[in-house]
Design a protein around this motif. Structure first.
Motif, PDB file in Angstrom:
ATOM      1  N   THR A 108       3.943   7.471   0.617  1.00 23.29           N
ATOM      2  CA  THR A 108       3.062   6.494   1.244  1.00 23.29           C
ATOM      3  C   THR A 108       1.717   7.141   1.546  1.00 23.29           C
ATOM      4  O   THR A 108       1.660   8.248   2.072  1.00 23.29           O
ATOM      5  CB  THR A 108       3.692   5.949   2.537  1.00 23.29           C
ATOM      6  OG1 THR A 108       4.961   5.381   2.226  1.00 23.29           O
ATOM      7  CG2 THR A 108       2.809   4.884   3.163  1.00 23.29           C
ATOM      8  N   LEU A 109       0.662   6.415   1.181  1.00 17.78           N
ATOM      9  CA  LEU A 109      -0.673   6.910   1.479  1.00 17.78           C
ATOM     10  C   LEU A 109      -1.522   5.783   2.024  1.00 17.78           C
ATOM     11  O   LEU A 109      -1.283   4.612   1.748  1.00 17.78           O
ATOM     12  CB  LEU A 109      -1.319   7.537   0.239  1.00 17.78           C
ATOM     13  CG  LEU A 109      -1.529   6.621  -0.959  1.00 17.78           C
ATOM     14  CD1 LEU A 109      -3.014   6.383  -1.173  1.00 17.78           C
ATOM     15  CD2 LEU A 109      -0.941   7.278  -2.191  1.00 17.78           C
ATOM     16  N   ALA A 110      -2.517   6.161   2.811  1.00 15.86           N
ATOM     17  CA  ALA A 110      -3.465   5.190   3.348  1.00 15.86           C
ATOM     18  C   ALA A 110      -4.642   5.103   2.390  1.00 15.86           C
ATOM     19  O   ALA A 110      -5.178   6.116   1.945  1.00 15.86           O
ATOM     20  CB  ALA A 110      -3.939   5.612   4.728  1.00 15.86           C
ATOM     21  N   THR A 111      -5.038   3.881   2.048  1.00 12.04           N
ATOM     22  CA  THR A 111      -6.185   3.677   1.173  1.00 12.04           C
ATOM     23  C   THR A 111      -7.460   3.733   2.012  1.00 12.04           C
ATOM     24  O   THR A 111      -7.402   3.650   3.247  1.00 12.04           O
ATOM     25  CB  THR A 111      -6.089   2.317   0.449  1.00 12.04           C
ATOM     26  OG1 THR A 111      -6.206   1.271   1.421  1.00 12.04           O
ATOM     27  CG2 THR A 111      -4.779   2.172  -0.309  1.00 12.04           C
ATOM     28  N   SER A 171      -9.478   1.525   2.617  1.00 10.10           N
ATOM     29  CA  SER A 171      -9.614   0.298   3.409  1.00 10.10           C
ATOM     30  C   SER A 171      -8.616   0.236   4.566  1.00 10.10           C
ATOM     31  O   SER A 171      -8.631  -0.713   5.338  1.00 10.10           O
ATOM     32  CB  SER A 171      -9.423  -0.925   2.503  1.00 10.10           C
ATOM     33  OG  SER A 171      -8.088  -0.958   2.025  1.00 10.10           O
ATOM     34  N   GLY A 172      -7.717   1.234   4.664  1.00  2.74           N
ATOM     35  CA  GLY A 172      -6.740   1.253   5.738  1.00  2.74           C
ATOM     36  C   GLY A 172      -5.391   0.663   5.367  1.00  2.74           C
ATOM     37  O   GLY A 172      -4.474   0.662   6.178  1.00  2.74           O
ATOM     38  N   ARG A 173      -5.264   0.157   4.169  1.00  3.13           N
ATOM     39  CA  ARG A 173      -3.976  -0.386   3.729  1.00  3.13           C
ATOM     40  C   ARG A 173      -3.002   0.749   3.435  1.00  3.13           C
ATOM     41  O   ARG A 173      -3.391   1.868   3.169  1.00  3.13           O
ATOM     42  CB  ARG A 173      -4.163  -1.228   2.470  1.00  3.13           C
ATOM     43  CG  ARG A 173      -5.013  -2.442   2.693  1.00  3.13           C
ATOM     44  CD  ARG A 173      -5.111  -3.272   1.406  1.00  3.13           C
ATOM     45  NE  ARG A 173      -6.076  -4.326   1.580  1.00  3.13           N
ATOM     46  CZ  ARG A 173      -7.236  -4.398   0.931  1.00  3.13           C
ATOM     47  NH1 ARG A 173      -7.557  -3.496   0.031  1.00  3.13           N
ATOM     48  NH2 ARG A 173      -8.060  -5.391   1.158  1.00  3.13           N
ATOM     49  N   GLN A 174      -1.726   0.392   3.440  1.00  2.00           N
ATOM     50  CA  GLN A 174      -0.685   1.348   3.077  1.00  2.00           C
ATOM     51  C   GLN A 174      -0.271   1.092   1.631  1.00  2.00           C
ATOM     52  O   GLN A 174      -0.006  -0.049   1.253  1.00  2.00           O
ATOM     53  CB  GLN A 174       0.536   1.197   3.984  1.00  2.00           C
ATOM     54  CG  GLN A 174       0.266   1.562   5.422  1.00  2.00           C
ATOM     55  CD  GLN A 174       0.016   3.040   5.593  1.00  2.00           C
ATOM     56  OE1 GLN A 174       0.794   3.873   5.172  1.00  2.00           O
ATOM     57  NE2 GLN A 174      -1.112   3.369   6.218  1.00  2.00           N
ATOM     58  N   SER A 175      -0.217   2.143   0.837  1.00  6.89           N
ATOM     59  CA  SER A 175       0.234   2.045  -0.542  1.00  6.89           C
ATOM     60  C   SER A 175       1.501   2.876  -0.677  1.00  6.89           C
ATOM     61  O   SER A 175       1.487   4.088  -0.444  1.00  6.89           O
ATOM     62  CB  SER A 175      -0.841   2.558  -1.505  1.00  6.89           C
ATOM     63  OG  SER A 175      -0.377   2.503  -2.832  1.00  6.89           O
ATOM     64  N   HIS A 176       2.601   2.207  -1.017  1.00  4.75           N
ATOM     65  CA  HIS A 176       3.886   2.879  -1.208  1.00  4.75           C
ATOM     66  C   HIS A 176       4.059   3.145  -2.698  1.00  4.75           C
ATOM     67  O   HIS A 176       4.190   2.214  -3.488  1.00  4.75           O
ATOM     68  CB  HIS A 176       5.035   2.015  -0.686  1.00  4.75           C
ATOM     69  CG  HIS A 176       4.957   1.782   0.786  1.00  4.75           C
ATOM     70  ND1 HIS A 176       5.560   2.613   1.700  1.00  4.75           N
ATOM     71  CD2 HIS A 176       4.313   0.820   1.508  1.00  4.75           C
ATOM     72  CE1 HIS A 176       5.302   2.178   2.917  1.00  4.75           C
ATOM     73  NE2 HIS A 176       4.550   1.092   2.828  1.00  4.75           N
ATOM     74  N   GLN A 177       4.037   4.415  -3.069  1.00  4.35           N
ATOM     75  CA  GLN A 177       4.190   4.835  -4.450  1.00  4.35           C
ATOM     76  C   GLN A 177       5.632   5.295  -4.631  1.00  4.35           C
ATOM     77  O   GLN A 177       6.053   6.281  -4.026  1.00  4.35           O
ATOM     78  CB  GLN A 177       3.232   5.999  -4.764  1.00  4.35           C
ATOM     79  CG  GLN A 177       1.784   5.697  -4.472  1.00  4.35           C
ATOM     80  CD  GLN A 177       1.182   4.750  -5.482  1.00  4.35           C
ATOM     81  OE1 GLN A 177       1.489   4.806  -6.663  1.00  4.35           O
ATOM     82  NE2 GLN A 177       0.313   3.866  -5.024  1.00  4.35           N
ATOM     83  N   TYR A 178       6.398   4.562  -5.448  1.00  2.00           N
ATOM     84  CA  TYR A 178       7.796   4.903  -5.676  1.00  2.00           C
ATOM     85  C   TYR A 178       7.904   5.734  -6.939  1.00  2.00           C
ATOM     86  O   TYR A 178       7.408   5.346  -7.998  1.00  2.00           O
ATOM     87  CB  TYR A 178       8.639   3.634  -5.757  1.00  2.00           C
ATOM     88  CG  TYR A 178       8.635   2.892  -4.440  1.00  2.00           C
ATOM     89  CD1 TYR A 178       9.490   3.277  -3.411  1.00  2.00           C
ATOM     90  CD2 TYR A 178       7.747   1.848  -4.212  1.00  2.00           C
ATOM     91  CE1 TYR A 178       9.463   2.621  -2.180  1.00  2.00           C
ATOM     92  CE2 TYR A 178       7.718   1.189  -2.988  1.00  2.00           C
ATOM     93  CZ  TYR A 178       8.578   1.581  -1.980  1.00  2.00           C
ATOM     94  OH  TYR A 178       8.552   0.943  -0.772  1.00  2.00           O
TER      95      TYR A 178
END
Length: 145
Positions: free
Chosen positions: A61-64, A66-73
């Motif tokens: 999980t990383l923060a973009t 813009s503050g969104r959360q991106s879950h990379q599986y």
């Protein structure tokens, strides 16, 4: 209909329950270039709830910006990215189309972030393009054609 895929080493496998063949798009942003080590990424949008996976799938999980959360599986063994889900649209997953078992017949229906594309890549003028991130309405219309 079920579409299947997996990682490079074979430790992770996934299936996606779909009503139709998956439409793909290419992202030419510099983040995708760095993630893939290539000129662009080829991706497919699917319902997040349609994916079932087996094997050591990890969630990076990383923060973009813009503050969104991106879950990379990704595969916990070979670290191949399989799909991601963003907090912006948690109902949608973005599958790395190269991880699909039947990926050779997929043709991109859209290109995004073309302002960052490598200069030697020539795009078909008949395929919709966006200089940066697309508007959702136009993007999903392009994928549905």
């Amino acid at each position: 209909m079920t579409v299947s895929g997996g990682c490079r080493c074979g430790a992770c496998r996934y299936e996606v329950a779909l009503d139709a063949v998956t439409a793909v798009y290419c992202c030419h942003c510099t983040d995708c270039q760095r993630w893939t080590g290539s000129a662009f990424s080829e991706q497919a949008v699917v319902p997040a709830g349609a994916i079932t996976a087996a094997g050591p799938v990890i969630d990076y999980t990383l923060a973009t910006p813009s503050g969104r959360q991106s879950h990379q599986y990704a595969c916990g063994t070979c670290h191949a990215r399989l799909w991601n889900v963003s907090s912006l649209r948690p109902d949608l997953a973005i599958i790395r189309a190269g991880t699909l078992d039947e990926n050779r017949s997929l043709e991109p229906r859209a290109h995004i972030w073309v302002r960052s594309k490598q200069p030697w890549i020539v795009l078909d003028d008949d395929v919709p393009q966006w200089p940066e991130g697309p508007d959702f309405e136009g993007f999903f219309a392009a994928l549905s054609r």
